[in-house]
Scaffold this motif. Sequence first.
Motif, PDB file in Angstrom:
ATOM      1  N   ALA A 159      -2.438  -1.496  -6.220  1.00  0.00           N
ATOM      2  CA  ALA A 159      -2.941  -2.040  -7.477  1.00  0.00           C
ATOM      3  C   ALA A 159      -3.825  -3.266  -7.208  1.00  0.00           C
ATOM      4  CB  ALA A 159      -1.779  -2.422  -8.389  1.00  0.00           C
ATOM      5  N   GLY A 160      -4.975  -3.305  -7.852  1.00  0.00           N
ATOM      6  CA  GLY A 160      -5.891  -4.440  -7.715  1.00  0.00           C
ATOM      7  C   GLY A 160      -6.834  -4.340  -6.525  1.00  0.00           C
ATOM      8  N   TRP A 161      -6.736  -3.276  -5.736  1.00  0.00           N
ATOM      9  CA  TRP A 161      -7.582  -3.086  -4.563  1.00  0.00           C
ATOM     10  C   TRP A 161      -8.245  -1.717  -4.641  1.00  0.00           C
ATOM     11  CZ3 TRP A 161      -7.832  -6.548  -0.328  1.00  0.00           C
ATOM     12  CH2 TRP A 161      -6.956  -7.617  -0.386  1.00  0.00           C
ATOM     13  N   PRO A 162      -9.445  -1.582  -4.094  1.00  0.00           N
ATOM     14  CA  PRO A 162     -10.018  -0.233  -4.016  1.00  0.00           C
ATOM     15  C   PRO A 162      -9.240   0.605  -2.998  1.00  0.00           C
ATOM     16  CG  PRO A 162     -11.512  -1.854  -3.036  1.00  0.00           C
ATOM     17  CD  PRO A 162     -10.353  -2.606  -3.606  1.00  0.00           C
ATOM     18  N   ASP A 163      -9.243   1.924  -3.198  1.00  0.00           N
ATOM     19  CA  ASP A 163      -8.563   2.813  -2.254  1.00  0.00           C
ATOM     20  C   ASP A 163      -9.108   2.605  -0.848  1.00  0.00           C
ATOM     21  OD1 ASP A 163      -7.185   3.798  -4.389  1.00  0.00           O
ATOM     22  OD2 ASP A 163      -8.107   5.782  -4.368  1.00  0.00           O
ATOM     23  N   PHE A 164      -8.263   2.832   0.146  1.00  0.00           N
ATOM     24  CA  PHE A 164      -8.644   2.652   1.545  1.00  0.00           C
ATOM     25  C   PHE A 164      -8.244   3.892   2.322  1.00  0.00           C
ATOM     26  CE2 PHE A 164      -7.571   1.246   5.885  1.00  0.00           C
ATOM     27  CZ  PHE A 164      -8.821   0.792   6.269  1.00  0.00           C
ATOM     28  N   VAL A 165      -9.180   4.438   3.110  1.00  0.00           N
ATOM     29  CA  VAL A 165      -8.895   5.611   3.926  1.00  0.00           C
ATOM     30  C   VAL A 165      -8.506   5.141   5.325  1.00  0.00           C
ATOM     31  CG1 VAL A 165      -9.795   7.730   4.919  1.00  0.00           C
ATOM     32  CG2 VAL A 165     -10.458   7.062   2.603  1.00  0.00           C
ATOM     33  N   TRP A 202       0.854  -1.180   0.000  1.00  0.00           N
ATOM     34  CA  TRP A 202       0.000   0.000   0.000  1.00  0.00           C
ATOM     35  C   TRP A 202       0.891   1.231   0.000  1.00  0.00           C
ATOM     36  CZ3 TRP A 202      -5.219  -0.105  -0.556  1.00  0.00           C
ATOM     37  CH2 TRP A 202      -5.846  -1.352  -0.411  1.00  0.00           C
ATOM     38  N   ALA A 203       0.424   2.304  -0.620  1.00  0.00           N
ATOM     39  CA  ALA A 203       1.171   3.561  -0.658  1.00  0.00           C
ATOM     40  C   ALA A 203       0.226   4.699  -0.313  1.00  0.00           C
ATOM     41  CB  ALA A 203       1.768   3.774  -2.037  1.00  0.00           C
ATOM     42  N   VAL A 204       0.737   5.697   0.391  1.00  0.00           N
ATOM     43  CA  VAL A 204      -0.073   6.863   0.732  1.00  0.00           C
ATOM     44  C   VAL A 204      -0.208   7.706  -0.528  1.00  0.00           C
ATOM     45  CG1 VAL A 204      -0.251   8.926   2.150  1.00  0.00           C
ATOM     46  CG2 VAL A 204       0.709   6.834   3.122  1.00  0.00           C
ATOM     47  N   GLU A 205      -1.438   7.827  -1.010  1.00  0.00           N
ATOM     48  CA  GLU A 205      -1.708   8.614  -2.210  1.00  0.00           C
ATOM     49  C   GLU A 205      -1.834  10.091  -1.859  1.00  0.00           C
ATOM     50  OE1 GLU A 205      -5.324   9.189  -5.383  1.00  0.00           O
ATOM     51  OE2 GLU A 205      -4.989   7.200  -4.548  1.00  0.00           O
ATOM     52  N   ARG A 206      -2.569  10.368  -0.780  1.00  0.00           N
ATOM     53  CA  ARG A 206      -2.712  11.748  -0.310  1.00  0.00           C
ATOM     54  C   ARG A 206      -3.059  11.722   1.163  1.00  0.00           C
ATOM     55  NH1 ARG A 206      -6.981  10.545  -3.467  1.00  0.00           N
ATOM     56  NH2 ARG A 206      -9.041  10.602  -2.535  1.00  0.00           N
TER      57      ARG A 206
END
Length: 71
Positions: free
Chosen positions: A36-42, A21-25
């Motif tokens: 990749a392959g997973w919905p975004d997670f907050v 997982w990577a911090v997008e914002r």
Amino acid sequence: MSLWPSTKARRVLAALLKLGWAVERQTGSHRTLRRAGWPDFVFAFHDGDEIGPAMLARIARHTGLTPADLR
């Protein structure tokens, strides 16, 4: 006894980052993680927050986290 031990949010986030997982914002304590392959997670916890077994199980359902990843 639960499979999930209570643990600090900082440790959970480190395990998620290790899983790919990577911090997008980030806005305040809300971090949007992408993999990749997973919905975004907050991930909406302060680093020092204690996360209990029920919430860890919920996070695991959405991210693929396992109890072994927290060791």
